[in-house]
Design an enzyme around this catalytic site. Structure first.
Site, PDB file in Angstrom:
ATOM      1  N   SER A  35      39.615  13.901   5.566  1.00  0.00           N
ATOM      2  CA  SER A  35      40.206  13.065   6.618  1.00  0.00           C
ATOM      3  C   SER A  35      39.184  12.333   7.466  1.00  0.00           C
ATOM      4  O   SER A  35      39.059  12.549   8.669  1.00  0.00           O
ATOM      5  CB  SER A  35      41.102  13.943   7.478  1.00  0.00           C
ATOM      6  OG  SER A  35      42.016  14.593   6.644  1.00  0.00           O
TER       7      SER A  35
ATOM      8  N   ARG B  98      31.631   6.513   7.577  1.00  0.00           N
ATOM      9  CA  ARG B  98      30.915   7.149   8.684  1.00  0.00           C
ATOM     10  C   ARG B  98      31.720   8.368   9.115  1.00  0.00           C
ATOM     11  O   ARG B  98      32.932   8.412   8.937  1.00  0.00           O
ATOM     12  CB  ARG B  98      30.777   6.191   9.872  1.00  0.00           C
ATOM     13  CG  ARG B  98      32.117   5.787  10.416  1.00  0.00           C
ATOM     14  CD  ARG B  98      32.098   4.658  11.387  1.00  0.00           C
ATOM     15  NE  ARG B  98      33.469   4.192  11.503  1.00  0.00           N
ATOM     16  CZ  ARG B  98      34.034   3.301  10.723  1.00  0.00           C
ATOM     17  NH1 ARG B  98      33.333   2.720   9.784  1.00  0.00           N
ATOM     18  NH2 ARG B  98      35.295   2.971  10.848  1.00  0.00           N
TER      19      ARG B  98
ATOM     20  N   ASP C  99      44.385  12.502   5.306  1.00  0.00           N
ATOM     21  CA  ASP C  99      45.516  13.310   5.794  1.00  0.00           C
ATOM     22  C   ASP C  99      46.747  12.458   6.120  1.00  0.00           C
ATOM     23  O   ASP C  99      47.883  12.882   5.900  1.00  0.00           O
ATOM     24  CB  ASP C  99      45.124  14.189   7.001  1.00  0.00           C
ATOM     25  CG  ASP C  99      44.409  13.444   8.114  1.00  0.00           C
ATOM     26  OD1 ASP C  99      44.203  12.232   7.994  1.00  0.00           O
ATOM     27  OD2 ASP C  99      44.056  14.097   9.128  1.00  0.00           O
TER      28      ASP C  99
HETATM   29  C1  GLC Z   1      39.934  10.440  12.192  1.00  0.00           C
HETATM   30  C2  GLC Z   1      39.535  10.144  10.755  1.00  0.00           C
HETATM   31  C3  GLC Z   1      40.745   9.797   9.929  1.00  0.00           C
HETATM   32  C4  GLC Z   1      41.821  10.858  10.070  1.00  0.00           C
HETATM   33  C5  GLC Z   1      42.135  11.112  11.543  1.00  0.00           C
HETATM   34  C6  GLC Z   1      43.137  12.228  11.733  1.00  0.00           C
HETATM   35  O1  GLC Z   1      40.419   9.277  12.774  1.00  0.00           O
HETATM   36  O2  GLC Z   1      38.586   9.088  10.713  1.00  0.00           O
HETATM   37  O3  GLC Z   1      40.395   9.663   8.557  1.00  0.00           O
HETATM   38  O4  GLC Z   1      42.977  10.453   9.406  1.00  0.00           O
HETATM   39  O5  GLC Z   1      40.950  11.432  12.229  1.00  0.00           O
HETATM   40  O6  GLC Z   1      42.680  13.427  11.187  1.00  0.00           O
END
Ligand code: GLC
Length: 473
Positions: free
Chosen positions: A144, A159, A197
């Site tokens: 995520s 990143r 996610d």
């Molecule tokens: C951050 C991550 C993203 C994820 C979110 C919730 O924003 O960059 O990929 O979906 O957190 O977990």
């Protein structure tokens, strides 16, 4: 607020903070309009602040998918391994184990992270399949963080977000990093899809509810995913394989935590600026840093520390711990905000965990401040939902949400629903765009995505760009 028995100076400061953190209906509407524009920009060839990552999930699940899959989810505090049996007929069974992340992993070296994941999977497979498996188990890897994909089975980390800062992963494809460790450890598992996610949440919820229009996370981070039409994604023009038509759906992981990194519309306060400047990645995730679970406690902490420095709060108390960044996770504002215990004793106990002895008056102030922080987070959070609805012209929608803030922060759901009403100014009595509880995205969602991917591959359909597909043939 006027009932608080505090000094005029403190009263003045509280009013200023309230004004700074209050987001009017008009401001929400302005933010939403700019958000729509930014979503479009992210899909354009030129690109923008919001990555809008096409994730190569190109079907809506029917609910009839079947099969057995493994799913892993690298969260903030643990690694969850789930064995999912999709039974069709919108039904499934899961079996899961959580492995606590080693201390300090957020800033470890890449090898440590992947070896930990490898070992956890090895243990899970050994425990659950003592007599071995006949063929490698397909795995959906929920990762995520913003990861670019030219094919569903890769994920090049753009990143780190949410305080992660592991060396040697940014700019790399995390799938071979994991697969290499699994191979070395002889774990019979094959990564078939890398999943965000939000995308998992979108797909898991669509598996059980056809009215689902987006998958959202309000947790450590904030983000959303939805289905776009391939014909509306200019940056992929000329890159599709031949089986894709302009009407083919494509799930998009927006990564909208980075909304307004240019600081054009978000009502940032001096506290937000401070948090950003002191973070490992200044200038990034501007939206997330104001509202997500990872930062909410910190927003409250810097406000409190400011008042303490001005000698307006916790006078004559040992408040050294409050100087420590991120000492308050979101459970702190969450307890303070709607504390209904007599004399705010729950808040008192929570503060004791930080070694702070509080007076009732201090706790009343904290409650007020937490309410401003919590209300702002909930109200701003829905701008992403409203923007996706406006962009896709959804007049009705089930917006499937998950995450610690959505689940546990008191009042979040009510405040978020009110903010949607403020943005849309519906004249009808019933809300037509509603936030509903999502199905398990990183378990069931990852499994359904793995199933959809295998089905496409069996039918000879693409799961990536034309260039990638020809290379893997
Ligand atoms: C951050 C991550 C993203 C994820 C979110 C919730 O924003 O960059 O990929 O979906 O957190 O977990």
């Amino acid at each position: 607020m006027s009932s608080l028995n505090v000094s005029t100076q403190l009263q003045k400061e509280i009013s200023r903070i309230r004004d700074d953190l209050t987001v009017s209906a008009k401001t929400l509407q302005t933010i939403t309009d700019h958000f729509v524009h930014e979503l479009d920009k992210g899909l354009s060839k030129k690109g923008g602040n919001i990555p809008m990552i096409p994730v190569w999930v190109m079907d809506y699940p029917t609910g009839q998918e079947t099969g057995e899959y493994l799913a892993i989810d690298l969260g903030g505090t643990n690694l969850r391994v789930v064995y999912v049996t999709l039974k069709g007929n919108h039904e499934f069974e899961t079996q899961q184990t959580k492995y606590s992340l080693p201390e300090g992993i957020r800033t470890a070296e890449a090898d440590e992270l992947f070896e930990f994941i490898g070992l956890s999977l090895q243990t899970f497979v050994a425990d659950n399949f003592p007599s071995g498996v006949s063929h490698p188990i397909p795995l959906g890897f929920t990762f995520s963080y913003p990861a670019s994909q030219d094919i569903i089975s890769e994920g090049i980390l753009q990143r780190w977000t949410k305080g992660y800062d592991i060396h040697g992963v940014e700019g790399q494809d995390v799938v071979p990093m994991l697969q290499k460790v699994l191979h070395k450890m002889k774990v019979p598992v094959e990564v078939v899809a890398l999943i965000n996610d939000t995308t998992g949440t979108l797909v898991a919820s669509t598996y059980t509810d056809r009215e689902t229009r987006m998958g959202l996370i309000f947790g450590t981070g904030v983000n959303g995913a939805y289905y776009e039409k391939c014909g509306n994604i200019p940056k992929l023009e000329g890159k599709y394989a031949d089986d894709v038509s302009p009407d083919t759906p494509m799930a998009i992981n927006c990564e909208y935590g980075s909304f307004d990194n240019e600081h054009l519309v978000l009502p940032r306060t001096k506290y937000d600026i401070q948090i950003d400047e002191e973070s490992p990645r200044p200038g990034q995730q501007s939206f997330e840093k104001m509202i997500s679970g990872y930062y909410m406690g910190e927003v409250l902490r810097v406000i409190v520390a400011d008042l303490v420095h001005q000698k307006l709060l916790f006078r004559d108390q040992n408040i050294k711990s409050l100087e420590e960044p991120y000492i308050m996770d979101s459970s702190f504002p969450s307890v303070f905000d709607l504390d209904t215990s007599p004399q705010l004793l729950d808040s008192r106990d929570k503060l004791k965990l930080l070694g702070v002895d509080s007076a009732y008056e201090d706790r009343q102030v904290l409650q007020q401040l937490a309410a401003y922080v919590g209300e702002r987070a909930a109200r701003l959070s829905v701008c992403g939902i409203a923007a996706i609805c406006k962009k896709r012209n959804y007049k009705t929608a089930h917006c499937a949400a998950d995450g610690s803030v959505y689940d546990k922060y008191p009042g979040f759901k009510e405040r978020a629903a009110q903010a949607l009403r403020d943005i849309f100014e519906w004249e009808h009595v019933e809300d037509s765009i509603v936030i509903v509880h999502a199905e398990d995205g990183s378990g069931v969602g990852a499994a359904v995505i793995a199933a959809l991917t295998q089905k496409r591959l069996q039918k000879g359909q693409s799961v990536g760009t034309k260039a990638k597909m020809t290379r893997t043939e």
